[in-house]
Design a protein around this motif. Structure first.
Motif, PDB file in Angstrom:
ATOM      1  N   ARG A   1     -44.445  36.607 -30.545  1.00 49.81           N
ATOM      2  CA  ARG A   1     -43.744  35.975 -29.418  1.00 49.81           C
ATOM      3  C   ARG A   1     -42.241  36.144 -29.636  1.00 49.81           C
ATOM      4  O   ARG A   1     -41.687  35.660 -30.635  1.00 49.81           O
ATOM      5  N   VAL A   2     -41.592  36.846 -28.699  1.00 44.88           N
ATOM      6  CA  VAL A   2     -40.152  37.098 -28.783  1.00 44.88           C
ATOM      7  C   VAL A   2     -39.435  36.170 -27.816  1.00 44.88           C
ATOM      8  O   VAL A   2     -39.779  36.102 -26.629  1.00 44.88           O
ATOM      9  N   THR A   3     -38.432  35.441 -28.309  1.00 44.91           N
ATOM     10  CA  THR A   3     -37.661  34.535 -27.462  1.00 44.91           C
ATOM     11  C   THR A   3     -36.185  34.887 -27.549  1.00 44.91           C
ATOM     12  O   THR A   3     -35.690  35.329 -28.597  1.00 44.91           O
ATOM     13  N   GLY A   4     -35.480  34.699 -26.446  1.00 44.61           N
ATOM     14  CA  GLY A   4     -34.040  34.928 -26.440  1.00 44.61           C
ATOM     15  C   GLY A   4     -33.626  36.117 -25.591  1.00 44.61           C
ATOM     16  O   GLY A   4     -34.439  36.723 -24.888  1.00 44.61           O
ATOM     17  N   GLU A   5     -32.342  36.438 -25.673  1.00 44.30           N
ATOM     18  CA  GLU A   5     -31.764  37.515 -24.874  1.00 44.30           C
ATOM     19  C   GLU A   5     -31.755  38.802 -25.694  1.00 44.30           C
ATOM     20  O   GLU A   5     -31.214  38.840 -26.802  1.00 44.30           O
ATOM     21  N   LEU A   6     -32.351  39.850 -25.156  1.00 46.79           N
ATOM     22  CA  LEU A   6     -32.430  41.126 -25.858  1.00 46.79           C
ATOM     23  C   LEU A   6     -31.377  42.081 -25.282  1.00 46.79           C
ATOM     24  O   LEU A   6     -31.461  42.497 -24.126  1.00 46.79           O
ATOM     25  N   PHE A   7     -30.382  42.383 -26.099  1.00 42.15           N
ATOM     26  CA  PHE A   7     -29.365  43.361 -25.742  1.00 42.15           C
ATOM     27  C   PHE A   7     -28.921  44.036 -27.030  1.00 42.15           C
ATOM     28  O   PHE A   7     -29.523  43.801 -28.096  1.00 42.15           O
ATOM     29  N   PHE A   8     -27.925  44.883 -26.971  1.00 39.63           N
ATOM     30  CA  PHE A   8     -27.595  45.735 -28.123  1.00 39.63           C
ATOM     31  C   PHE A   8     -27.368  44.954 -29.410  1.00 39.63           C
ATOM     32  O   PHE A   8     -27.736  45.406 -30.487  1.00 39.63           O
ATOM     33  N   ALA A   9     -26.770  43.758 -29.316  1.00 40.32           N
ATOM     34  CA  ALA A   9     -26.451  43.016 -30.536  1.00 40.32           C
ATOM     35  C   ALA A   9     -27.676  42.332 -31.139  1.00 40.32           C
ATOM     36  O   ALA A   9     -27.741  42.144 -32.350  1.00 40.32           O
ATOM     37  N   SER A  10     -28.633  41.952 -30.307  1.00 42.63           N
ATOM     38  CA  SER A  10     -29.808  41.247 -30.816  1.00 42.63           C
ATOM     39  C   SER A  10     -30.999  42.162 -31.048  1.00 42.63           C
ATOM     40  O   SER A  10     -31.868  41.867 -31.872  1.00 42.63           O
ATOM     41  N   SER A  11     -31.045  43.284 -30.331  1.00 42.54           N
ATOM     42  CA  SER A  11     -32.227  44.146 -30.433  1.00 42.54           C
ATOM     43  C   SER A  11     -32.131  45.163 -31.565  1.00 42.54           C
ATOM     44  O   SER A  11     -33.131  45.766 -31.944  1.00 42.54           O
ATOM     45  N   ASN A  12     -30.931  45.351 -32.110  1.00 45.56           N
ATOM     46  CA  ASN A  12     -30.792  46.352 -33.163  1.00 45.56           C
ATOM     47  C   ASN A  12     -31.601  46.021 -34.409  1.00 45.56           C
ATOM     48  O   ASN A  12     -32.074  46.914 -35.113  1.00 45.56           O
TER      49      ASN A  12
ATOM     50  N   ALA B   1     -47.309  47.523 -41.755  1.00 45.24           N
ATOM     51  CA  ALA B   1     -48.318  47.954 -42.733  1.00 45.24           C
ATOM     52  C   ALA B   1     -49.499  47.009 -42.822  1.00 45.24           C
ATOM     53  O   ALA B   1     -50.629  47.433 -43.138  1.00 45.24           O
ATOM     54  N   THR B   2     -49.311  45.737 -42.552  1.00 49.24           N
ATOM     55  CA  THR B   2     -50.376  44.750 -42.762  1.00 49.24           C
ATOM     56  C   THR B   2     -50.984  44.209 -41.472  1.00 49.24           C
ATOM     57  O   THR B   2     -51.961  43.468 -41.530  1.00 49.24           O
ATOM     58  N   ASP B   3     -50.417  44.546 -40.332  1.00 47.68           N
ATOM     59  CA  ASP B   3     -50.942  44.015 -39.076  1.00 47.68           C
ATOM     60  C   ASP B   3     -52.295  44.639 -38.744  1.00 47.68           C
ATOM     61  O   ASP B   3     -52.580  45.783 -39.133  1.00 47.68           O
ATOM     62  N   PRO B   4     -53.120  43.901 -37.981  1.00 43.47           N
ATOM     63  CA  PRO B   4     -54.441  44.433 -37.582  1.00 43.47           C
ATOM     64  C   PRO B   4     -54.312  45.550 -36.559  1.00 43.47           C
ATOM     65  O   PRO B   4     -53.209  45.977 -36.212  1.00 43.47           O
ATOM     66  N   ALA B   5     -55.480  45.988 -36.041  1.00 39.05           N
ATOM     67  CA  ALA B   5     -55.509  47.176 -35.179  1.00 39.05           C
ATOM     68  C   ALA B   5     -54.923  46.935 -33.802  1.00 39.05           C
ATOM     69  O   ALA B   5     -54.611  47.889 -33.084  1.00 39.05           O
ATOM     70  N   ARG B   6     -54.746  45.677 -33.393  1.00 39.54           N
ATOM     71  CA  ARG B   6     -54.203  45.394 -32.059  1.00 39.54           C
ATOM     72  C   ARG B   6     -53.032  44.421 -32.194  1.00 39.54           C
ATOM     73  O   ARG B   6     -53.150  43.377 -32.847  1.00 39.54           O
ATOM     74  N   VAL B   7     -51.915  44.786 -31.555  1.00 37.41           N
ATOM     75  CA  VAL B   7     -50.709  43.957 -31.578  1.00 37.41           C
ATOM     76  C   VAL B   7     -50.285  43.675 -30.142  1.00 37.41           C
ATOM     77  O   VAL B   7     -50.223  44.591 -29.312  1.00 37.41           O
ATOM     78  N   VAL B   8     -50.006  42.406 -29.857  1.00 37.42           N
ATOM     79  CA  VAL B   8     -49.492  41.989 -28.545  1.00 37.42           C
ATOM     80  C   VAL B   8     -48.070  41.464 -28.732  1.00 37.42           C
ATOM     81  O   VAL B   8     -47.828  40.600 -29.589  1.00 37.42           O
ATOM     82  N   ILE B   9     -47.138  42.011 -27.955  1.00 35.71           N
ATOM     83  CA  ILE B   9     -45.749  41.537 -27.982  1.00 35.71           C
ATOM     84  C   ILE B   9     -45.497  40.750 -26.703  1.00 35.71           C
ATOM     85  O   ILE B   9     -45.467  41.318 -25.594  1.00 35.71           O
ATOM     86  N   ASP B  10     -45.364  39.441 -26.855  1.00 37.19           N
ATOM     87  CA  ASP B  10     -45.202  38.552 -25.706  1.00 37.19           C
ATOM     88  C   ASP B  10     -43.708  38.328 -25.442  1.00 37.19           C
ATOM     89  O   ASP B  10     -43.000  37.730 -26.254  1.00 37.19           O
ATOM     90  N   LEU B  11     -43.235  38.823 -24.297  1.00 40.38           N
ATOM     91  CA  LEU B  11     -41.821  38.709 -23.924  1.00 40.38           C
ATOM     92  C   LEU B  11     -41.596  37.718 -22.787  1.00 40.38           C
ATOM     93  O   LEU B  11     -40.589  37.778 -22.087  1.00 40.38           O
ATOM     94  N   SER B  12     -42.536  36.793 -22.603  1.00 40.18           N
ATOM     95  CA  SER B  12     -42.404  35.837 -21.490  1.00 40.18           C
ATOM     96  C   SER B  12     -41.213  34.903 -21.671  1.00 40.18           C
ATOM     97  O   SER B  12     -40.708  34.340 -20.698  1.00 40.18           O
ATOM     98  N   ALA B  13     -40.745  34.727 -22.911  1.00 45.39           N
ATOM     99  CA  ALA B  13     -39.593  33.849 -23.167  1.00 45.39           C
ATOM    100  C   ALA B  13     -38.349  34.670 -23.524  1.00 45.39           C
ATOM    101  O   ALA B  13     -37.410  34.151 -24.123  1.00 45.39           O
ATOM    102  N   ALA B  14     -38.354  35.940 -23.169  1.00 42.21           N
ATOM    103  CA  ALA B  14     -37.219  36.816 -23.473  1.00 42.21           C
ATOM    104  C   ALA B  14     -36.775  37.537 -22.207  1.00 42.21           C
ATOM    105  O   ALA B  14     -37.460  37.508 -21.182  1.00 42.21           O
ATOM    106  N   HIS B  15     -35.607  38.181 -22.306  1.00 37.97           N
ATOM    107  CA  HIS B  15     -35.087  38.952 -21.171  1.00 37.97           C
ATOM    108  C   HIS B  15     -34.462  40.229 -21.704  1.00 37.97           C
ATOM    109  O   HIS B  15     -33.653  40.199 -22.641  1.00 37.97           O
ATOM    110  N   ILE B  16     -34.843  41.361 -21.126  1.00 38.90           N
ATOM    111  CA  ILE B  16     -34.290  42.659 -21.519  1.00 38.90           C
ATOM    112  C   ILE B  16     -33.067  42.954 -20.664  1.00 38.90           C
ATOM    113  O   ILE B  16     -33.140  42.972 -19.431  1.00 38.90           O
TER     114      ILE B  16
END
Length: 503
Positions: A421-432, A441-456
């Motif tokens: 779950r990603v929260t906050g404002e995503l721009f050059f300073a925060s997304s780098n 390396a350790t995550d399972p075979a399926r990954v979900v990135i939830d951006l409902s609380a973020a803004h690109i």
């Protein structure tokens, strides 16, 4: 937004409505006396700026006259004073020194054209990006510059200058307690002048600054060859003058808006500054912009609020020079120094440096204010300070917002999926550094990135998400991005997979 039309002289104040100074004697008195005080303060300033620009004192005085009278009609901010200024003098002085006065006049006219173009394309709207901390720094540095400009008038002078300055300050502090019918600065100037003349006290006077003009300016064309070579020579100076003039004028207009609790058209002010400089150029003036010190005298000290005071400041200036030249020449500089010192004290935002304020204010805000002040005082250029301060404010803001972007991971009970779950404002300073927040390396075979609380906000964020997907794909992991709001989904759909150039 459409550009406001220029009103007729009979409707200077409120569109087609009757000007308040026609129906209220108190307003008329305030505007007339305010204009007179400003005119007196303009004379030594205009002469000093003429010296900086390397031209005859009459050139600066003519510029102050034509700027004030023209801007009173076409400007956007009532009661603001525009005249010859030090910032403009510094910009065009090299042109006059290297190529002559005709090129200076041509630069003034071209600068006015540039200002009209910049005003028409909406450069005034950029003022909303100037943060409060920069505005406070602008005001404080202005007060410091006004005071610093008086220091030469207080060094290596006869000893009577000092008690005269003290007396002038005392009059301006205590006279308003008796009455506010007449502006205290005007009373101070008159009393000190009478004492100086009656007692024959030998102190520097306005006349020592230079000869006053004895006739009105005459319109004409600049004495330059009208060729492409002339244009390429003049254009860089004209553009610099246009930018500096607009910056100072718009900042001053915003300051007066705050003081008077009114709004003004910054677009119309930009256009008006251009028109005023064109008129000034054709009358052989050195050009100018809003004068912050004289505006503070007019608005804060004298209490003027209408275009009449601005018009009369220019009109009185010429009357004082041409009709009452000998009398004006006898005004002691100490009287005008006292007025400007009082203006600097009244202009400075003392609340901004109070210990209680500094303790509560975020450190970044204080740093931006100090950076603005330091740049202005070091360069004696308000425009440079505002630009540097605004950039510093943007950096502080970017760092602050970047730290608000967070990533938290939750693994499903069956262990087959992990949700980030990603929260906050995503721009050059925060997304780098976003790419480093995932356990590839350790995550399972399926990954979900939830951006409902973020803004690109930008391409850097889309590129970071692409990099994350690529790293997971290299390990055979499926990535699903969910929760995008509409603007974020639009920029992600447009740019995703298009930022690597196929490499």
């Amino acid at each position: 937004m459409s550009t406001p039309s220029v009103p007729s002289p009979s409707a200077w104040l409120r569109g087609s409505r009757r000007p308040s100074w026609l129906s209220d004697p108190k307003v008329l008195r305030t505007e007339v006396l305010g204009g007179l005080v400003v005119a007196l303060a303009l004379i030594p300033e205009a002469i000093s700026f003429s010296i900086i620009a390397g031209v005859d004192p009459a050139v600066g005085l003519f510029a102050s006259f034509t700027m004030a009278v023209t801007i009173a009609v076409v400007g956007g901010r009532p009661a603001m004073i525009s005249a010859a200024t030090g910032a403009v003098a510094l910009v065009i002085a090299p042109l006059n020194r290297e190529h002559g006065f005709g090129y200076l006049v041509a630069a003034v006219i071209l600068a006015g054209v540039f200002q009209i173009v910049l005003g028409a394309i909406g450069v005034a709207k950029l003022m909303r990006f100037v943060p409060r901390s920069v505005m406070v720094g602008f005001v404080n540095s202005l007060a410091i510059l006004i005071f610093m400009a008086q220091v030469p008038e207080m060094t290596d002078v006869p000893w009577p200058v000092y008690p005269m300055i003290a007396a002038g300050l005392a009059l301006m502090v205590f006279f308003p307690k008796l009455t506010t019918v007449v502006p205290a600065p005007l009373v101070s100037i008159v009393i000190l002048t009478v004492i100086t003349v009656a007692a024959a006290i030998a102190v520097p006077t306005v006349g020592d600054k230079g000869d006053l003009p004895s006739s009105l300016p005459v319109p004409g064309l600049p004495d330059v060859p009208f060729t492409l070579d002339t244009l390429t020579t003049v254009a860089p100076y004209a553009f610099a003058m246009a930018l500096v003039g607009l910056m100072e004028s718009l900042m001053t207009a915003k300051l007066v808006d705050d003081i008077t609790d009114t709004r003004s058209s910054k677009t119309r002010e930009s256009l008006g500054q251009g028109v005023a400089n064109i008129v000034t150029g054709f009358f052989g003036g050195m050009g100018g912009c809003a004068m912050i010190g004289q505006t503070m005298i007019n608005v804060r000290v004298s209490g003027a609020r209408t275009r009449l005071s601005t018009f009369l400041a220019g009109a009185f200036l010429m009357v004082l020079c041409i009709v009452f030249g000998p009398v004006v020449s006898g005004i002691p500089m100490a009287a005008l120094v006292a007025v400007m010192v009082m203006v600097s004290v009244a202009t400075f935002d003392w609340h901004s440096i109070a210990p209680r304020t500094l303790r509560r204010m975020p450190l970044g805000e204080t740093v931006v204010m100090l950076v603005t002040v330091a740049c202005v005082v070091a360069t004696h250029n308000l425009a440079i300070g505002v630009v540097v301060g605004s950039v510093a404010a943007m950096v502080v803001f970017a760092r602050r917002v970047a730290h608000l972007a967070e990533v938290t991971a939750v693994t499903d009970p069956d262990g087959g999926t992990v949700v980030y779950r990603v929260t906050g404002e995503l721009f050059f300073a925060s997304s780098n550094d976003l790419v480093g927040r995932f356990s590839y390396a350790t995550d399972p075979a399926r990954v979900v990135i939830d951006l409902s609380a973020a803004h690109i906000w930008d391409a850097s964020s889309v590129a970071a998400l692409d990099a994350i997907e690529t790293k997971y794909a290299q390990r055979g992991t499926t990535v699903e991005i969910v929760g995008l709001n509409e603007p974020s989904a639009r920029i992600h759909k447009t740019l995703s997979g298009e930022l690597t150039g196929g490499h």
